[in-house]
Design a protein around this motif. Structure first.
Motif, short mmCIF file in Angstrom:
data_model
loop_
_atom_site.label_atom_id
_atom_site.label_comp_id
_atom_site.label_asym_id
_atom_site.label_seq_id
_atom_site.Cartn_x
_atom_site.Cartn_y
_atom_site.Cartn_z
N UNK A 143 -2.14 39.70 -15.24
CA UNK A 143 -3.59 38.89 -15.07
C UNK A 143 -4.52 39.04 -13.79
N UNK A 144 -2.92 38.34 -12.74
CA UNK A 144 -3.72 37.86 -11.78
C UNK A 144 -3.93 38.84 -10.33
N UNK A 145 -2.94 39.95 -11.34
CA UNK A 145 -3.05 41.35 -10.13
C UNK A 145 -5.02 42.02 -10.82
N UNK A 146 -5.29 41.47 -12.15
CA UNK A 146 -6.55 42.41 -12.73
C UNK A 146 -7.49 41.48 -11.74
N UNK A 147 -7.53 40.03 -11.88
CA UNK A 147 -8.16 39.39 -10.98
C UNK A 147 -8.53 39.24 -9.14
N UNK A 148 -7.37 40.03 -8.74
CA UNK A 148 -7.25 40.64 -7.44
C UNK A 148 -8.54 41.73 -7.32
N UNK A 149 -7.84 42.19 -8.07
CA UNK A 149 -8.75 43.51 -8.04
C UNK A 149 -9.91 43.56 -8.26
N UNK A 150 -10.71 43.01 -9.17
CA UNK A 150 -12.15 42.62 -9.73
C UNK A 150 -12.05 41.54 -8.26
N UNK A 185 -16.55 49.94 3.67
CA UNK A 185 -15.27 50.36 4.05
C UNK A 185 -13.81 50.45 3.17
N UNK A 186 -12.87 50.83 2.77
CA UNK A 186 -11.87 50.78 2.06
C UNK A 186 -11.18 49.75 1.91
N UNK A 187 -10.89 48.96 0.69
CA UNK A 187 -9.85 47.35 0.70
C UNK A 187 -9.08 47.66 -0.25
N UNK A 188 -7.94 47.50 0.48
CA UNK A 188 -6.82 47.50 -0.27
C UNK A 188 -5.89 46.69 -0.65
N UNK A 189 -5.35 46.96 -2.25
CA UNK A 189 -4.99 45.95 -2.89
C UNK A 189 -3.88 46.51 -2.91
N UNK A 190 -2.44 45.73 -2.69
CA UNK A 190 -1.36 45.77 -3.69
C UNK A 190 -0.85 45.59 -5.00
N UNK A 191 -0.12 46.81 -5.17
CA UNK A 191 0.19 46.42 -6.66
C UNK A 191 1.62 46.19 -6.39
N UNK A 192 1.20 45.91 -8.28
CA UNK A 192 3.42 45.67 -8.58
C UNK A 192 3.71 46.35 -9.42
#
Length: 197
Positions: free
Chosen positions: A37-44, A61-68
């Motif tokens: 849930x928190x990861x979904x929030x982070x991507x959005x 630009x390119x926005x990078x998001x770390x995944x678990x």
């Protein structure tokens, strides 16, 4: 000489505890399953912030998001990413998903399928902290990796350690040969920047 990307990093400022390190709260999110849930929030949130910057006149630009690993194993994960891009009207190339070598070691068939789907959609895939795990070259062959991010532990002494400089040089050459981008992480001084890649 220009900004080409940014990384969305999660921080927690608690009214009671003060600034809480991700080293402490990310494992709790993982254990409880809340990381999905928190990861979904982070991507959005990262996608919405990108749109705000564009509205302010900054270049795309390119926005990078770390995944678990847990996020990547979720059957809905690919659709979560696509939905965030659709809702913000960003092209898939605006987003970069960062994975680590350790994530690729578990549940490989599902992870390969999810990464391939996102890669084919146009989302950029990068391997973070390269060189600190198994550094298996088979991962670069089996998975759709666009960028190899060499861990900052090799960069911090690059201007004083011939071994670290050679590791960066070798990995950069390998990345070019395999048609992958290579980013040494943590370059912060003119001396580090001057080391030939």
């Amino acid at each position: 000489g220009r900004v080409t990307g940014a990384e969305a990093l999660m921080r927690w400022e608690s009214p009671d505890l003060g600034l809480v390190s991700p080293v402490k709260f990310i494992p709790v999110l993982e254990e409880t399953g809340m990381v999905v849930e928190v990861g979904e929030w982070a991507i959005h949130t990262a996608c919405r912030q990108h749109v705000e910057w564009i509205k302010q006149g900054l270049p795309p630009i390119k926005i990078a998001v770390n995944l678990s690993a847990r996020q990547l194993r979720e059957p809905t994960f690919v659709e979560i990413v696509k939905s965030a891009l659709r809702k913000t009207d960003l092209p898939p190339s605006a987003l970069e998903i960062e994975i680590t070598e350790s994530m690729l070691m578990s549940d490989a068939p599902n992870i390969v399928a999810a990464l391939k789907d996102l890669h084919d959609y146009g989302v950029h895939i990068s391997m973070d902290d390269f060189g600190t795990g198994y550094s298996s070259l088979s991962y670069l062959k089996r998975f759709p990796i666009d960028t190899i991010k060499i861990d900052r532990s090799f960069v911090s002494d690059i201007d004083t350690s011939p071994d670290d400089a050679e590791i960066i040089h070798t990995n950069t050459n390998m990345g070019q040969t395999l048609n992958r981008n290579t980013i040494p992480q943590g370059v912060e001084t003119p001396e580090q920047m001057a080391i030939p890649q």
